[in-house]
Design an enzyme around this catalytic site. Structure first.
Site, PDB file in Angstrom:
ATOM      1  N   GLU A 169      91.696  15.938 -13.925  1.00 51.99           N
ATOM      2  CA  GLU A 169      91.561  17.155 -14.753  1.00 51.99           C
ATOM      3  C   GLU A 169      92.934  17.641 -15.213  1.00 51.99           C
ATOM      4  OE1 GLU A 169      89.636  19.155 -16.243  1.00 51.99           O
ATOM      5  OE2 GLU A 169      87.741  19.459 -15.203  1.00 51.99           O
ATOM      6  N   ASP A 170      93.016  18.139 -16.411  1.00 54.41           N
ATOM      7  CA  ASP A 170      94.269  18.723 -16.890  1.00 54.41           C
ATOM      8  C   ASP A 170      94.557  20.033 -16.170  1.00 54.41           C
ATOM      9  OD1 ASP A 170      92.085  19.954 -18.103  1.00 54.41           O
ATOM     10  OD2 ASP A 170      92.876  19.827 -20.135  1.00 54.41           O
TER      11      ASP A 170
ATOM     12  N   ARG B 159      88.324  16.923 -23.967  1.00 58.88           N
ATOM     13  CA  ARG B 159      89.344  16.027 -24.454  1.00 58.88           C
ATOM     14  C   ARG B 159      90.652  16.187 -23.708  1.00 58.88           C
ATOM     15  NH1 ARG B 159      88.259  18.236 -30.503  1.00 58.88           N
ATOM     16  NH2 ARG B 159      86.026  18.256 -30.251  1.00 58.88           N
TER      17      ARG B 159
ATOM     18  N   ASP C 123      94.886  22.905 -25.077  1.00 60.64           N
ATOM     19  CA  ASP C 123      94.873  23.326 -26.482  1.00 60.64           C
ATOM     20  C   ASP C 123      94.692  24.824 -26.645  1.00 60.64           C
ATOM     21  OD1 ASP C 123      92.048  23.161 -25.606  1.00 60.64           O
ATOM     22  OD2 ASP C 123      91.663  23.720 -27.685  1.00 60.64           O
TER      23      ASP C 123
ATOM     24  N   ASP D   1      90.910  26.156 -13.523  1.00 63.94           N
ATOM     25  CA  ASP D   1      91.102  27.591 -13.719  1.00 63.94           C
ATOM     26  C   ASP D   1      90.135  28.316 -12.770  1.00 63.94           C
ATOM     27  OD1 ASP D   1      91.859  29.973 -14.934  1.00 63.94           O
ATOM     28  OD2 ASP D   1      90.596  29.712 -16.677  1.00 63.94           O
ATOM     29  N   THR D   2      88.986  28.757 -13.243  1.00 68.35           N
ATOM     30  CA  THR D   2      88.017  29.370 -12.329  1.00 68.35           C
ATOM     31  C   THR D   2      87.399  28.313 -11.416  1.00 68.35           C
ATOM     32  OG1 THR D   2      86.159  29.038 -13.829  1.00 68.35           O
ATOM     33  CG2 THR D   2      87.368  31.112 -14.043  1.00 68.35           C
TER      34      THR D   2
ATOM     35  N   LYS E 250      95.542  26.759 -11.621  1.00 69.41           N
ATOM     36  CA  LYS E 250      95.711  28.216 -11.762  1.00 69.41           C
ATOM     37  C   LYS E 250      94.951  28.844 -10.610  1.00 69.41           C
ATOM     38  CE  LYS E 250      95.765  29.280 -16.664  1.00 69.41           C
ATOM     39  NZ  LYS E 250      94.998  29.861 -17.785  1.00 69.41           N
TER      40      LYS E 250
HETATM   41  P1  IMP Z   1      87.262  26.548 -15.496  1.00 69.99           P
HETATM   42  O1  IMP Z   1      85.826  26.215 -15.464  1.00 69.99           O
HETATM   43  O2  IMP Z   1      87.520  28.012 -15.628  1.00 69.99           O
HETATM   44  O3  IMP Z   1      88.065  25.950 -14.355  1.00 69.99           O
HETATM   45  O4  IMP Z   1      87.761  25.992 -16.876  1.00 69.99           O
HETATM   46  C1  IMP Z   1      88.609  24.947 -17.020  1.00 69.99           C
HETATM   47  C2  IMP Z   1      88.772  24.660 -18.497  1.00 69.99           C
HETATM   48  O5  IMP Z   1      89.220  25.816 -19.219  1.00 69.99           O
HETATM   49  C3  IMP Z   1      89.871  23.634 -18.665  1.00 69.99           C
HETATM   50  O6  IMP Z   1      89.347  22.312 -18.601  1.00 69.99           O
HETATM   51  C4  IMP Z   1      90.446  23.993 -20.007  1.00 69.99           C
HETATM   52  O7  IMP Z   1      89.701  23.364 -21.023  1.00 69.99           O
HETATM   53  C5  IMP Z   1      90.236  25.487 -20.135  1.00 69.99           C
HETATM   54  N1  IMP Z   1      91.465  26.254 -19.790  1.00 69.99           N
HETATM   55  C6  IMP Z   1      91.672  27.022 -18.706  1.00 69.99           C
HETATM   56  N2  IMP Z   1      92.903  27.567 -18.724  1.00 69.99           N
HETATM   57  C7  IMP Z   1      93.498  27.113 -19.851  1.00 69.99           C
HETATM   58  C8  IMP Z   1      94.802  27.323 -20.435  1.00 69.99           C
HETATM   59  O8  IMP Z   1      95.682  28.025 -19.904  1.00 69.99           O
HETATM   60  N3  IMP Z   1      95.041  26.681 -21.610  1.00 69.99           N
HETATM   61  C9  IMP Z   1      94.110  25.897 -22.227  1.00 69.99           C
HETATM   62  N4  IMP Z   1      92.883  25.676 -21.724  1.00 69.99           N
HETATM   63  C10 IMP Z   1      92.581  26.279 -20.541  1.00 69.99           C
END
Ligand code: IMP
Length: 185
Positions: A102-103, A48, A162, A106-107, A134
């Site tokens: 994408e908002d 979302r 969130d 992260d990884t 990030k």
């Molecule tokens: P990734 O697969 O680690 O890149 O995960 C990305 C998802 O993790 C994002 O779409 C967010 O839903 C969640 N996420 C990562 N960092 C944050 C944060 O600082 N606050 C809230 N949600 C986060």
């Protein structure tokens, strides 16, 4: 579960203000416009969190375009980065200029999975527009064509992001107080 903590109890510091976000979204919209004239543009987002960014971004792009949505969930206890599609796109993307909005990245594991899946549907192009990056946490290398802001390795809320489903509606991006994180994580 009791009432959720008020934003005042959760927010540590505003990292990116409402005004800074809106200015950057307008710039990204102008870049996307310049790069996609005459294309079949699809802005695609993952529910979302991405919904808020998409809603502002699509209005900053001065081109005919379509929006579409998908939703994913992680397999509990499964391999990291393997996600389940809980809602697929409504329309085919073959031949389209697809931009995944994408908002936050992260990884990068979730987005990597989504990109690989979408690539198999043979879009003409497949790019990423991420509001927040990030980058120090990245595990898989991803090409991000349009990036709003690089942020440090801190948990943030607001503008779609969130903490246990809350605080997405804050108009800014803020770091979270340690006490609030400890209470829920
Ligand atoms: P990734 O697969 O680690 O890149 O995960 C990305 C998802 O993790 C994002 O779409 C967010 O839903 C969640 N996420 C990562 N960092 C944050 C944060 O600082 N606050 C809230 N949600 C986060």
């Amino acid at each position: 579960m009791g009432a959720p903590l008020t934003p005042e109890k959760v927010v540590d510091r505003v990292l990116i203000s409402d005004e800074e976000i809106q200015n950057r979204v307008r710039e990204l919209g102008r870049e996307i416009t310049a790069d996609h004239v005459g294309r079949d543009v699809r802005l695609v987002t993952v529910l979302r969190g991405g919904l808020f960014f998409l809603a502002d971004l699509c209005r900053a792009v001065d081109l005919p375009l379509q929006v579409d949505f998908m939703a994913v969930s992680s397999y509990l206890g499964g391999r990291p980065g393997v996600v389940r599609i809980t809602k697929d796109l409504d329309d085919p993307i073959e031949g389209a200029a697809v931009i995944v909005v994408e908002d936050i990245v992260d990884t990068g594991l979730t987005l990597n999975y989504i990109l690989r899946m979408l690539k198999g549907r043979r879009p003409a192009s497949l790019e990423v527009c991420a509001l927040l990056d990030k980058d120090v946490r990245r595990i898989v290398d991803l090409p991000i064509a349009y990036r709003g802001f690089s942020i440090p390795d801190k948990f943030v809320v607001g503008y779609g992001l969130d903490l246990q489903g809350f605080y997405r509606n804050l108009p800014f991006v803020a770091t979270v107080r340690d006490e609030a994180l400890q209470e829920v994580l």
